[in-house]
Write a protein that holds these residues in place. Structure first.
Motif, PDB file in Angstrom:
ATOM      1  N   UNK A 606       0.844  -1.199   0.000  1.00 28.67           N
ATOM      2  CA  UNK A 606       0.000   0.000   0.000  1.00 28.67           C
ATOM      3  C   UNK A 606       0.879   1.249   0.000  1.00 28.67           C
ATOM      4  N   UNK A 607       0.472   2.241  -0.791  1.00 27.18           N
ATOM      5  CA  UNK A 607       1.161   3.521  -0.972  1.00 27.18           C
ATOM      6  C   UNK A 607       2.417   3.411  -1.835  1.00 27.18           C
ATOM      7  N   UNK A 608       2.690   2.235  -2.372  1.00 27.57           N
ATOM      8  CA  UNK A 608       3.830   2.092  -3.268  1.00 27.57           C
ATOM      9  C   UNK A 608       3.392   2.341  -4.703  1.00 27.57           C
ATOM     10  N   UNK A 609       4.346   2.757  -5.532  1.00 27.84           N
ATOM     11  CA  UNK A 609       4.070   2.917  -6.943  1.00 27.84           C
ATOM     12  C   UNK A 609       3.702   1.555  -7.540  1.00 27.84           C
ATOM     13  N   UNK A 610       2.876   1.598  -8.573  1.00 25.84           N
ATOM     14  CA  UNK A 610       2.394   0.346  -9.165  1.00 25.84           C
ATOM     15  C   UNK A 610       3.557  -0.522  -9.641  1.00 25.84           C
ATOM     16  N   UNK A 611       4.560   0.105 -10.257  1.00 24.93           N
ATOM     17  CA  UNK A 611       5.703  -0.668 -10.754  1.00 24.93           C
ATOM     18  C   UNK A 611       6.460  -1.331  -9.605  1.00 24.93           C
ATOM     19  N   UNK A 612       6.628  -0.599  -8.495  1.00 25.70           N
ATOM     20  CA  UNK A 612       7.318  -1.172  -7.341  1.00 25.70           C
ATOM     21  C   UNK A 612       6.514  -2.327  -6.756  1.00 25.70           C
ATOM     22  N   UNK A 613       5.210  -2.131  -6.625  1.00 23.16           N
ATOM     23  CA  UNK A 613       4.352  -3.178  -6.069  1.00 23.16           C
ATOM     24  C   UNK A 613       4.369  -4.414  -6.961  1.00 23.16           C
ATOM     25  N   UNK A 614       4.311  -4.193  -8.264  1.00 17.94           N
ATOM     26  CA  UNK A 614       4.318  -5.315  -9.203  1.00 17.94           C
ATOM     27  C   UNK A 614       5.624  -6.097  -9.116  1.00 17.94           C
ATOM     28  N   UNK A 615       6.745  -5.375  -9.009  1.00 15.59           N
ATOM     29  CA  UNK A 615       8.044  -6.048  -8.879  1.00 15.59           C
ATOM     30  C   UNK A 615       8.108  -6.883  -7.612  1.00 15.59           C
ATOM     31  N   UNK A 616       7.554  -6.349  -6.520  1.00 12.98           N
ATOM     32  CA  UNK A 616       7.583  -7.081  -5.252  1.00 12.98           C
ATOM     33  C   UNK A 616       6.719  -8.339  -5.332  1.00 12.98           C
ATOM     34  N   UNK A 617       5.581  -8.237  -5.979  1.00 15.52           N
ATOM     35  CA  UNK A 617       4.724  -9.406  -6.157  1.00 15.52           C
ATOM     36  C   UNK A 617       5.393 -10.444  -7.063  1.00 15.52           C
ATOM     37  N   UNK A 618       6.000  -9.981  -8.137  1.00 19.79           N
ATOM     38  CA  UNK A 618       6.676 -10.893  -9.062  1.00 19.79           C
ATOM     39  C   UNK A 618       7.835 -11.603  -8.396  1.00 19.79           C
ATOM     40  N   UNK A 619       8.588 -10.856  -7.566  1.00 18.90           N
ATOM     41  CA  UNK A 619       9.750 -11.467  -6.913  1.00 18.90           C
ATOM     42  C   UNK A 619       9.350 -12.594  -5.971  1.00 18.90           C
ATOM     43  N   UNK A 620       8.081 -12.582  -5.512  1.00 21.79           N
ATOM     44  CA  UNK A 620       7.594 -13.645  -4.634  1.00 21.79           C
ATOM     45  C   UNK A 620       6.780 -14.686  -5.395  1.00 21.79           C
ATOM     46  N   UNK A 621       6.704 -14.530  -6.708  1.00 17.68           N
ATOM     47  CA  UNK A 621       5.967 -15.485  -7.525  1.00 17.68           C
ATOM     48  C   UNK A 621       4.471 -15.451  -7.300  1.00 17.68           C
ATOM     49  N   UNK A 622       3.932 -14.295  -6.908  1.00 16.95           N
ATOM     50  CA  UNK A 622       2.510 -14.194  -6.585  1.00 16.95           C
ATOM     51  C   UNK A 622       1.673 -13.885  -7.818  1.00 16.95           C
ATOM     52  N   UNK A 623       0.465 -14.394  -7.816  1.00 12.85           N
ATOM     53  CA  UNK A 623      -0.491 -14.147  -8.885  1.00 12.85           C
ATOM     54  C   UNK A 623      -1.304 -12.910  -8.499  1.00 12.85           C
ATOM     55  N   UNK A 624      -1.122 -11.801  -9.206  1.00 15.05           N
ATOM     56  CA  UNK A 624      -1.777 -10.569  -8.804  1.00 15.05           C
ATOM     57  C   UNK A 624      -2.429  -9.881  -9.998  1.00 15.05           C
ATOM     58  N   UNK A 625      -3.350  -8.974  -9.684  1.00 12.24           N
ATOM     59  CA  UNK A 625      -4.025  -8.199 -10.716  1.00 12.24           C
ATOM     60  C   UNK A 625      -4.128  -6.755 -10.249  1.00 12.24           C
ATOM     61  N   UNK A 626      -3.775  -5.829 -11.139  1.00  5.58           N
ATOM     62  CA  UNK A 626      -3.866  -4.400 -10.831  1.00  5.58           C
ATOM     63  C   UNK A 626      -5.245  -3.914 -11.259  1.00  5.58           C
ATOM     64  N   UNK A 627      -5.990  -3.372 -10.325  1.00  6.55           N
ATOM     65  CA  UNK A 627      -7.352  -2.899 -10.586  1.00  6.55           C
ATOM     66  C   UNK A 627      -7.338  -1.377 -10.618  1.00  6.55           C
TER      67      UNK A 627
END
Length: 763
Positions: A606-627
């Protein structure tokens, strides 16, 4: 009387006539006889020249993210004469000290600067703090100047801001060692900036024209114009995200173990393109003058000469496999071995008894590698492989001042210690990476590269740097075997010294290293070490090789397995996931007859830039969706800290609910479905229990209704039920004889045993 008047009139008329004759003659000589000479002098007075500054080429990463560019800047200057006339000298000193941080004594010297005749100078630049400053500081100076103008009622208050440009590094200290920097004087220092200065710099132009007294260009005057030629643009092989993973991992380890320095390199073993390369401590090229410790500018990857320790055993192993002298099931007696009067020992005094060579590799047994390299291969063949793997010669990477290392072992004890990476063999980190990459990629020694493309914006041409194979060192078959052996160093959590580098779901090949440091002469320190880890993954199709080396961690009892292996693991896992290489983990694991779902704890984005949040999710192998289409994460579902199955979709909300579309909620549990519906202010109608298998959006009575059908989880565990607790089995390198704590040259023997403390200089 009349006669006298007439004579005077004639005399005056004659004088006037003579003067006109002289004037006409003079005009003739000036405008006719010497016209070219005086016209040239006039043109010198009329003519003016203004420089046209060329733009220095940009430097970007492989995806176009800017790493270095030209940016607007401003230079502060003052008029001491005006400042003293308006009684503003003291106020200006105080304000410039506050804004620019320059010493008051130096500023007082500036505002009191005088000519030789004792008068105040009319222009003085504030060097170097006021030279090429950012707009933020320039704005503060400009506001102060306006304040003085209002107070004094004068337009001229003796403070000036001149437009300029400077080199700007948007990512601050990131990749600073490989980039270098450009000084305020325009001189390129270190790194890519220095090595490619001629291509980046370009060529300044100029315009010469004729002007009148008000400096207005004459309409029919001569004009000479030479356009500026902008510098070439460089695209690096660096991946900004992987560079970030490298820098964050080594910084964390530095703060924990306080080594003199810690360095890491990540590369593609198939092309030897460098994806990330960093050293800590580092410096900010935007403010290089603030870094006082010159060691922070040292480019370790190409200039750090080290005895590599056990990571060098990979070379010995590869040579032994290629020559057919490594039998993993063959047994030998570990503990110690005599070579020409010197006794060389394993880290575990007494060794592990009679063990196989494969177990010797897992334990990082020095004796095993002396037998393989010194006895089985022989000095000449071993030296041939060391040279073929590129040691003792520069790799050719695009960095200034690369060292070639040293390989000059001759005597038996020197050959023996070189087989496990100590003594008369010194290497640079980039040589280590290139050699291990050759082991990983099928046996091809590749030339490392930092430059991917060079673009000429004037000629509209692009030079693409192609991967370069230097030589075939070992066969693809041997490469495959060595990878399988090195994999066991990591995967064997009992005997493998590299078990701290294990990453679930990935096949990792690697080797630890802990080398004693020389302490003057030929002696070795008992408490100062170079610790390292090098490895690659996936073993069956290598995509990334990572090397980590730390110089003198603050705890002499820890080795490469404790300090460097976790850093390697962090870089490798995040980088592989970023590259789209996901772990191969079965959906369920059976333990004690119970089927359990692989789970993960969610990070807070929360409060992170979308690109930063996406990188953090990817680094953990998480399945995520940006709404939503916002740039910042406003809410995440499920919340941070919640443990969920690793297959569950995570929603990152970036807009207010009235602006958002309804996302796909397939496989989402009922609890999270209700939270999403509540957030979107949408009526939700469910059918069944468990997890969403279908959804339909309809309009009833003017309101949006979301109809969802749910079914039982079918092997998907509910949160909190059967969560798996995984232990990586991490233990100290010294426990169970795992890592070599004082690995390398022969150890000091108790008095009377007659064992050498170090290899003799000559035999």
């Amino acid at each position: 009387m009349t006669k006298r008047i007439k004579l005077r009139t004639i005399l005056v008329g004659g004088v006037i006539t003579l003067l006109f004759v002289v004037l006409i003659v003079r005009v003739y000589f000036v405008q006719v006889a010497n016209a070219d000479f005086w016209l040239g002098k006039a043109r010198e007075i009329w003519a003016t020249s203004e420089p046209i500054t060329a733009s220095r080429g940009t430097i970007t990463d492989r995806d176009g993210n800017i790493l270095a560019m030209d940016a607007p800047a401003y230079t502060v200057s003052i008029n001491p004469d005006v400042l003293h006339k308006l009684n503003l000298a003291d106020r200006v000193v105080d304000k410039l000290h506050e804004v620019l941080g320059k010493d008051k004594a130096a500023l007082e010297k500036d505002v009191n600067a005088k000519r030789e005749n004792g008068e105040y100078v009319v222009n003085r630049e504030i060097r170097s703090e006021g030279w090429k400053i950012d707009k933020e500081l320039a704005d503060q100076i400009s506001e102060f100047r306006e304040e003085l103008r209002k107070e004094t009622g004068q337009r001229e208050v003796g403070i000036y801001l001149m437009n300029d440009q400077k080199r700007y590094y948007p990512k601050g200290a990131s990749a600073s060692h490989l980039l270098g920097y450009v000084q305020k004087t325009g001189e390129a220092v270190y790194g890519i900036e220095s090595l490619f200065d001629d291509q980046l710099r370009g060529q300044n132009g100029y315009i010469k024209y004729e002007k009148d007294g008000r400096r207005v260009q004459l309409a029919d005057g001569e004009v000479e114009y030479q356009p500026a030629i902008d510098g070439r643009n460089l695209t690096l092989t660096i991946n900004t995200d992987i560079q970030y993973y490298v820098e964050e991992a080594i910084k964390e380890a530095y703060q924990k173990y306080k080594p003199k320095s810690i360095t890491a390199i990540a590369a593609d073993p198939n092309t030897m393109e460098i994806l990330g390369m960093a050293t800590y401590p580092s410096f900010d090229p935007n403010a290089y003058w603030l870094t006082k410790d010159q060691a922070a500018f040292y480019n370790n990857p190409v200039k750090m000469l080290i005895e590599p320790g056990s990571t060098f055993k990979i070379v010995t192993l590869a040579a032994a496999v290629e020559e057919g002298v490594f039998d993993p099931e063959e047994k030998y007696v570990s503990g110690s071995i005599k070579v020409a009067g010197s006794t060389l020992r394993d880290v575990r005094r007494g060794g592990w008894g009679t063990i196989t060579y494969l177990d010797g590799l897992k334990h990082s047994s020095n004796v095993a590698f002396v037998k393989l390299g010194y006895e089985k291969l022989g000095a000449d063949k071993f030296r041939e492989y060391v040279n073929n793997f590129g040691f003792g010669q520069p790799t050719g990477i695009e960095q200034p001042g690369e060292l070639k290392g040293r390989v000059d072992f001759h005597w038996p004890s020197e050959v023996a210690t070189a087989t496990f990476g100590q003594g008369r063999v010194q290497v640079t980190p980039i040589q280590q990476v290139a050699a291990v990459a050759a082991v990983a990629n099928g046996g091809r020694l590749m030339e490392p590269h930092l430059i991917k493309r060079i673009e000429d914006p004037v000629a509209k041409t692009t030079q693409v740097i192609q991967p370069k194979v230097i030589r075939q060192v070992i066969s693809p078959e041997s490469s495959k075997k060595v990878g399988e052996y090195l994999e066991q160093v990591v995967s064997d959590k009992v005997n493998g010294t590299g078990h701290n580098a294990y990453i679930e779901g990935y096949r990792i090949a690697g080797k630890t290293g802990t080398a004693q440091k020389v302490t003057g002469g030929s002696g070795y320190s008992s408490n100062k070490f170079i610790v390292s880890f090098i490895g690659y993954a996936p073993v069956d199709n290598p995509k990334l090789v990572v090397y980590v080396v730390a110089d003198e961690p603050n705890d002499p009892t820890v080795g490469g397995g404790v300090v460097a292996a976790p850093v390697f693991r962090s870089i490798m896992e995040k980088s592989l996931k970023h590259m789209g290489i996901m772990p191969d983990i079965s959906e369920s694991e059976e333990a004690d007859g119970v089927v359990r779902k692989k789970s993960v704890t969610l990070p807070d984005v929360i409060d992170k830039k979308v690109t930063q949040a996406a990188n953090e999710m990817q680094s953990r192998g998480l399945n995520f969706e940006i709404v939503g289409k916002g740039k910042t994460v406003l809410q995440q579902i499920p919340k941070a800290g919640v443990t969920v199955p690793d297959t569950q979709r995570i929603y990152l909300i970036t807009e207010e609910r009235k602006q958002m579309a309804i996302p796909d909620m397939n496989k989402l549990p009922l609890r999270d479905v209700l939270e999403v519906c509540s957030l979107l202010d949408v009526e939700c109608v469910t059918e069944g229990e468990g997890y969403v298998v279908s959804q339909e959006q309809v309009t009833e009575g003017g309101a949006t209704v979301l109809k969802l059908r749910l079914e039982p989880p079918d092997g998907i565990a509910e949160e909190g039920a059967g969560d798996e607790t995984v232990s990586d089995g991490a233990t100290s390198d010294l426990e169970g004889g795992g890592e070599e704590s004082k690995e390398g040259t022969a150890q000091q023997a108790p008095e009377g045993e007659g064992e050498a403390t170090s290899p003799p200089p000559s035999e």
